[in-house]
Enzyme design. Structure first.
Site: not given
Ligand code: DOR
Length: 450
Positions: A300, A304
């Protein structure tokens, strides 16, 4: 292209190591033998290091198009290659989102140009794109955000979910968090600036309710379901009770290596959806992996920027990068006795491919694809932000001393990453997915030898 790898300790699916040479020709593993004396375009001396099947990361967010300031398919795939990851499946919550054939074709074209490893993409479900979901033939599966996360994809009404499960046959992957419960809990915790509230708002009950709902729909329609990033012992035990050949699930290093104590150290950096959980949940996920309830590991990878994370809770976006640290983390866990080499290969290489119907990947067997990663199993070093290839340049595991690092990554019989550098002209290929995904093959137990 003929690539000869000499003096490797070649990881067999059984977990045994076979000391010898491997010849790859035309992108496939051609021969494995004690000594191969054949001409090659490139000869790589492995110096006795361990040769693993390439890792497949079945859940990443590479942000292109729309948020290339965080990552793009070039930087994300280079980070993957550095982490020993030879294939990835990317999520649809880009901008615009991947919710129709036009957006899917655009992503595939961008990846063909930029990706240094193999790639596949999910198509995102919305309340009104059922036709696109049913007619799609290119995606690795349909992604449903049952709870809202980064981006604006959300399907939480029962009739919309029923419609998607009832039509078509492709794999449905769910982000299982219950939107209604999260909204109520957000009211209760309104005004909290403590990042630890994130795990209480999006609590274990929210995850459980959505997982139970998705499993119920899958059983009702006998529809292929993959539950993304399981985070609680309760979900794991529920899936154990209802497991079918067509229901699979995954866990992330974030939930396998971090617990809610990490908020005190790292604050909003470790804010993600579904959130990090208790130590008890963390241990239950390991148990789920070992018992075979949890089929595979994904990261995942959700980059950011640090400036965005610095906004603090609750304004910081959720998600953390991970594609280039998952293999070193798992190799370290293996060294510490938490899993075997056969399990690691099954969870990170073979099962992700098997679950998504990708043929001939994830095992070192003659005739299978030459996607490989050479790792130094004894090299011990800290995760350092400055070493990372992800555009955001940080890791929740920064400072952790890990043992076992990729040296060389090979995609389709060509070296794409070697000792810190991406090779010029490195490129991956579009993965092919068989549909509907055949999952009748028993439990993914590793067998076979060279
Ligand atoms: O924490 C997360 N960030 N969970 C998600 O489902 C999406 C992801 C993101 O795209 O930043």
């Amino acid at each position: 292209m003929r690539l000869l790898i000499r003096n490797a300790r070649i990881a067999l699916p059984s977990g045994e190591l076979y000391l010898g040479d491997l010849l790859a020709t035309g992108g496939k593993i051609a021969t494995i033998d004690r000594e191969i004396d054949q001409p090659a375009d490139e000869v790589l001396d492995a110096h006795g290091h361990v040769l693993l099947p390439g890792v497949m990361d079945p859940q990443v967010h590479f942000r292109e198009p729309g948020n290339e300031h965080k990552e793009d398919l070039g930087s994300g795939s280079r980070a993957a290659a550095k982490g020993g990851v030879t294939s990835f499946l990317e999520m649809p919550n880009t901008s615009p989102p991947t919710i129709n054939a036009v957006a899917m074709a655009d992503k595939l074209a961008r990846a063909a140009e930029k990706s240094v490893v193999n790639y596949g993409f999910f198509i995102g479900a919305t309340p009104d794109n059922l036709d696109d979901l049913v007619t799609d033939t290119l995606a690795c599966g349909i992604k449903i955000f049952m709870g809202a996360s980064t981006g604006n994809l959300l399907v939480d009404r029962e009739e919309d979910l029923e419609n998607i499960f009832a039509h078509g046959s492709s794999l449905i992957a769910v982000h299982a968090e219950d939107e209604a419960r999260i909204r109520c809990r957000q009211q209760e915790f309104a005004g909290s600036c403590d990042p630890a509230s994130h795990s209480r708002i999006r609590d274990g009950e929210s995850a459980f309710l959505a997982t139970r709902r998705a499993v119920g729909l899958s059983l009702k329609y006998r529809r292929r379901l993959h539950v993304l990033h399981l985070s609680t012992g309760r979900e794991m035990r529920y899936i154990a009770m209802h497991k079918q050949p067509f229901i699979s699930c995954e866990a992330l290093p974030n939930h396998l290596f971090l617990n809610t104590d990490a908020y005190a150290r790292s604050g909003a950096l470790v804010q993600m959806n579904p959130p990090i959980r208790s130590e008890e949940d963390r241990l239950a996920l390991w148990e789920g992996l070992r018992s075979g309830v949890i089929d595979c590991i994904a990261t995942d990878h959700a980059p950011h920027r640090l400036e965005e994370k610095a906004l603090g809770y609750p304004r910081a976006p959720s998600g953390m990068p991970g594609v280039e640290t998952s293999l070193p983390l798992m190799l370290t866990a293996m060294r510490d006795g938490h899993c075997s080499l056969a399990e690691l290969q099954r969870w990170m290489c073979y099962n992700p491919a098997r679950l998504y119907g990708v043929k001939n990947k994830g095992r070192i067997i003659p005739g299978w694809d030459a996607d490989l990663t050479l790792v130094d199993m004894v090299h011990e070093k800290p995760v350092r932000n400055g070493d990372l290839f992800t555009r955001v340049g940080w890791s929740p595991f920064s400072g952790w001393i890990l043992t076992g690092w990729p040296l060389t990554t090979i995609v389709g019989g060509r070296v794409v990453y070697h000792e810190g550098e991406i090779r010029p002209n490195a490129h991956g290929s579009a993965l092919q997915f068989s549909s509907p995904t055949p999952l009748e093959e028993a439990g993914g137990k590793a067998t076979g030898s060279a």
